[in-house]
Design a protein around this motif. Sequence first.
Motif, PDB file in Angstrom:
ATOM      1  N   GLY A 312       0.801  -1.221   0.000  1.00 54.97           N
ATOM      2  CA  GLY A 312       0.000   0.000   0.000  1.00 54.97           C
ATOM      3  C   GLY A 312       0.829   1.264   0.000  1.00 54.97           C
ATOM      4  O   GLY A 312       0.298   2.382   0.073  1.00 54.97           O
ATOM      5  N   LEU A 313       2.155   1.137  -0.112  1.00 53.92           N
ATOM      6  CA  LEU A 313       3.048   2.291  -0.081  1.00 53.92           C
ATOM      7  C   LEU A 313       3.330   2.803  -1.495  1.00 53.92           C
ATOM      8  O   LEU A 313       3.267   2.042  -2.460  1.00 53.92           O
ATOM      9  CB  LEU A 313       4.364   1.914   0.601  1.00 53.92           C
ATOM     10  N   PRO A 314       3.676   4.082  -1.628  1.00 58.63           N
ATOM     11  CA  PRO A 314       3.996   4.625  -2.951  1.00 58.63           C
ATOM     12  C   PRO A 314       5.402   4.240  -3.387  1.00 58.63           C
ATOM     13  O   PRO A 314       6.314   4.110  -2.563  1.00 58.63           O
ATOM     14  CB  PRO A 314       3.899   6.134  -2.738  1.00 58.63           C
ATOM     15  N   VAL A 315       5.570   4.031  -4.678  1.00 67.18           N
ATOM     16  CA  VAL A 315       6.881   3.853  -5.301  1.00 67.18           C
ATOM     17  C   VAL A 315       7.005   4.943  -6.356  1.00 67.18           C
ATOM     18  O   VAL A 315       6.088   5.127  -7.168  1.00 67.18           O
ATOM     19  CB  VAL A 315       7.024   2.460  -5.938  1.00 67.18           C
ATOM     20  N   ALA A 316       8.104   5.698  -6.322  1.00 65.34           N
ATOM     21  CA  ALA A 316       8.316   6.762  -7.302  1.00 65.34           C
ATOM     22  C   ALA A 316       9.149   6.223  -8.460  1.00 65.34           C
ATOM     23  O   ALA A 316      10.227   5.669  -8.248  1.00 65.34           O
ATOM     24  CB  ALA A 316       9.011   7.954  -6.657  1.00 65.34           C
ATOM     25  N   PHE A 317       8.629   6.382  -9.668  1.00 70.89           N
ATOM     26  CA  PHE A 317       9.274   5.897 -10.879  1.00 70.89           C
ATOM     27  C   PHE A 317       9.662   7.146 -11.671  1.00 70.89           C
ATOM     28  O   PHE A 317       8.813   7.830 -12.235  1.00 70.89           O
ATOM     29  CB  PHE A 317       8.277   5.037 -11.654  1.00 70.89           C
ATOM     30  N   VAL A 318      10.965   7.467 -11.663  1.00 73.94           N
ATOM     31  CA  VAL A 318      11.440   8.739 -12.205  1.00 73.94           C
ATOM     32  C   VAL A 318      12.132   8.498 -13.554  1.00 73.94           C
ATOM     33  O   VAL A 318      13.216   7.901 -13.606  1.00 73.94           O
ATOM     34  CB  VAL A 318      12.412   9.432 -11.233  1.00 73.94           C
ATOM     35  N   ALA A 319      11.512   8.949 -14.638  1.00 74.12           N
ATOM     36  CA  ALA A 319      12.110   8.859 -15.974  1.00 74.12           C
ATOM     37  C   ALA A 319      12.909  10.137 -16.216  1.00 74.12           C
ATOM     38  O   ALA A 319      12.346  11.241 -16.190  1.00 74.12           O
ATOM     39  CB  ALA A 319      11.023   8.704 -17.030  1.00 74.12           C
TER      40      ALA A 319
END
Length: 396
Positions: A312-319
Amino acid sequence: MHIFGHKSDELDRPLEHIQPHSNNLPGLTNEQAAQGLVSLVDHSEKHTDVSQGIHASSHTIFSIPWIHKLIPGIEKLAAEYHIGNFVVIRGSKEQIFEAMPIYARIGMHLLFYGNEQIKVLHAHSVESLLKEQSIKEGKLYDSPNSAASIPSFVATYSLDLSELLEPDVTKYKTFNEFFSRKLKPDARPVEHADDPLAICSAADCRLTVYQTVDLAKQFWIKGREFTIPNLLGVDPSSEKASVFDGSSLAIFRLAPADYHRFHCPIDGTVGDTVHIPGQYYTVNPQAVNEPGFDVFTANTRSVLYLTHAATGLPVAFVAVGALLVGSIVWTNGGEKGKTVKKGDELGYFAYGGSTIVAVFPKGVVEFDADLVANSVVPVETLVKVGNSLGKTPAKV
């Protein structure tokens, strides 16, 4: 990429280590370097053999006289050094050398031996020149005429066409259409696809992983301004910043030859995307490893927030955009609320090599031991989309 043999082979000259204020191209002025980059981009519009221009490398430079004249000292440099870096093949201790394309080396020269703010060609600053030429190259490779460069690109990088959804290169209408090519559905099987705690590689890439930001800064990212809030473009005192306090990082570097669509590393849900304008510096390891340059937090980038199904936690996917990368395009990653599985496509980069930084909150990922061991050498590991990255500890 230009594979150039194995580290176990005795290379006949040392690897070039580019350092600021230690100029290995002493005969090259900043104006000449700027003109060289512009000429390489212009050359790509009219000449279809990329290996004779923008994708020339240190071990092919001797057969390209026009580049010798354009960039004084480059032939001597190539005779004395191998220009590029080593990467390790996963599952072995074997390292291979990848030569740096000439455009990246010139971009490095402008950054390392000049200053982002100094005026170069036609009163451009270095940073404005890199941005202008990056956008220009993207437009050139969107034109129908650019399709003529596809065969030489395939030959230069020995690309395997059999894994493509459309293997006939004559069917691609532009170079960028080929550059963002799709693969057959079974070309990149996802390891541990049915395990909700498993996490996979987001791209065909050269990978480094670090359980903490401090480790990443110790071994790899040396930019003085690198922090997670700076990377995500959020206030350090914000709730979003606090969620990612103590986070882990996976850094996926894509070279020009790579399949340039990127995929979801987790099972989860698509959230918001935030675009952060910035520079177009090269993402070559020597720039990332240099304290004087904050590549990841200075470059243009687009941040996708995913919700991890297992925690339920956020994952940041940075392009992260880079030198000669025209754009970042979200496909499934642009559909907020969409459920995605490991290996599902999120988007793609238009022309150029670039990087993705995945940011996992503390405790969400325990990286595979072999990737951790390589990353503290430090050396990048060659991986494919869907290869195992690690897993979420069951206690989380």
